[in-house]
Design a protein around this motif. Structure first.
Motif, PDB file in Angstrom:
ATOM      1  N   SER A  22       0.861  -1.185   0.000  1.00  0.00           N
ATOM      2  CA  SER A  22       0.000   0.000   0.000  1.00  0.00           C
ATOM      3  C   SER A  22       0.900   1.240   0.000  1.00  0.00           C
ATOM      4  CB  SER A  22      -0.945   0.015   1.207  1.00  0.00           C
ATOM      5  OG  SER A  22      -0.215   0.036   2.419  1.00  0.00           O
ATOM      6  N   GLU A  23       0.294   2.358  -0.319  1.00  0.00           N
ATOM      7  CA  GLU A  23       1.000   3.635  -0.317  1.00  0.00           C
ATOM      8  C   GLU A  23       0.257   4.586   0.608  1.00  0.00           C
ATOM      9  OE1 GLU A  23       1.444   5.243  -4.271  1.00  0.00           O
ATOM     10  OE2 GLU A  23       2.037   3.293  -5.089  1.00  0.00           O
ATOM     11  N   ARG A  24       1.024   5.434   1.281  1.00  0.00           N
ATOM     12  CA  ARG A  24       0.405   6.393   2.189  1.00  0.00           C
ATOM     13  C   ARG A  24       1.280   7.639   2.269  1.00  0.00           C
ATOM     14  NH1 ARG A  24      -0.322   4.169   7.897  1.00  0.00           N
ATOM     15  NH2 ARG A  24      -1.483   2.653   6.694  1.00  0.00           N
ATOM     16  N   LYS A  25       0.649   8.789   2.196  1.00  0.00           N
ATOM     17  CA  LYS A  25       1.392  10.029   2.387  1.00  0.00           C
ATOM     18  C   LYS A  25       1.704  10.165   3.872  1.00  0.00           C
ATOM     19  CE  LYS A  25      -0.252  12.382  -1.681  1.00  0.00           C
ATOM     20  NZ  LYS A  25      -0.899  13.518  -2.273  1.00  0.00           N
ATOM     21  N   MET A  26       2.991  10.299   4.175  1.00  0.00           N
ATOM     22  CA  MET A  26       3.430  10.480   5.558  1.00  0.00           C
ATOM     23  C   MET A  26       4.824  11.075   5.577  1.00  0.00           C
ATOM     24  SD  MET A  26       3.739   6.359   6.429  1.00  0.00           S
ATOM     25  CE  MET A  26       3.792   6.565   8.153  1.00  0.00           C
ATOM     26  N   PHE A  27       5.185  11.729   6.654  1.00  0.00           N
ATOM     27  CA  PHE A  27       6.490  12.380   6.812  1.00  0.00           C
ATOM     28  C   PHE A  27       6.739  13.379   5.688  1.00  0.00           C
ATOM     29  CE2 PHE A  27       7.398   7.936   8.417  1.00  0.00           C
ATOM     30  CZ  PHE A  27       7.220   8.257   9.749  1.00  0.00           C
ATOM     31  N   GLY A  28       5.692  13.951   5.113  1.00  0.00           N
ATOM     32  CA  GLY A  28       5.852  14.897   4.014  1.00  0.00           C
ATOM     33  C   GLY A  28       6.222  14.231   2.705  1.00  0.00           C
ATOM     34  N   GLY A  29       6.159  12.909   2.660  1.00  0.00           N
ATOM     35  CA  GLY A  29       6.531  12.170   1.459  1.00  0.00           C
ATOM     36  C   GLY A  29       5.486  11.118   1.141  1.00  0.00           C
ATOM     37  N   LEU A  30       5.868  10.169   0.310  1.00  0.00           N
ATOM     38  CA  LEU A  30       4.993   9.063  -0.054  1.00  0.00           C
ATOM     39  C   LEU A  30       5.665   7.775   0.383  1.00  0.00           C
ATOM     40  CD1 LEU A  30       2.351   8.202  -1.434  1.00  0.00           C
ATOM     41  CD2 LEU A  30       3.702   7.853  -3.523  1.00  0.00           C
TER      42      LEU A  30
END
Length: 112
Positions: A22-30
């Protein structure tokens, strides 16, 4: 700074798709997650974030293009930042993506 979308696309090509990915936007990134565990991310600060075995962190930090990941002024053991210059090289990127994905696959899946 937004994450490098071209780098995210290059990471996608290296990770074998599957139901655990899966992909998730986090820490200002992807971030790219395996079973809910972060493996690698296209960083919002440039370059790549990679999750590694904590016992290997010091050895991997000996690489000139690798830095510790720091959040809130605190070094995160087991998380590394690979510089944008190193991530530009396809062979180097593959090595780090494989390392992060390989480690994430050793972790128990997170419950949804």
């Amino acid at each position: 700074m937004a994450y490098d979308e071209e780098l995210a696309d290059r990471i996608r090509l290296l990770i074998k798709p599957g139901p655990e990915l899966s992909e998730r936007k986090m820490f200002g990134g992807l971030a790219f997650l395996i079973g809910g565990n972060m493996a690698v991310a296209a960083s919002g600060q440039g370059g790549l974030l990679v999750r590694v075995d904590r016992t290997e962190s010091d050895r991997l930090l000996a690489n000139e293009f690798v830095e510790p990941m720091v959040m809130g002024g605190r070094e995160m053991v087991g998380w590394l930042r690979v510089t944008p210059e190193a991530a530009d090289d396809d062979t180097v990127l593959r090595e780090w993506v494989d390392r992060g994905v390989g480690y994430a696959r050793t972790l128990p899946p997170k419950k949804k």
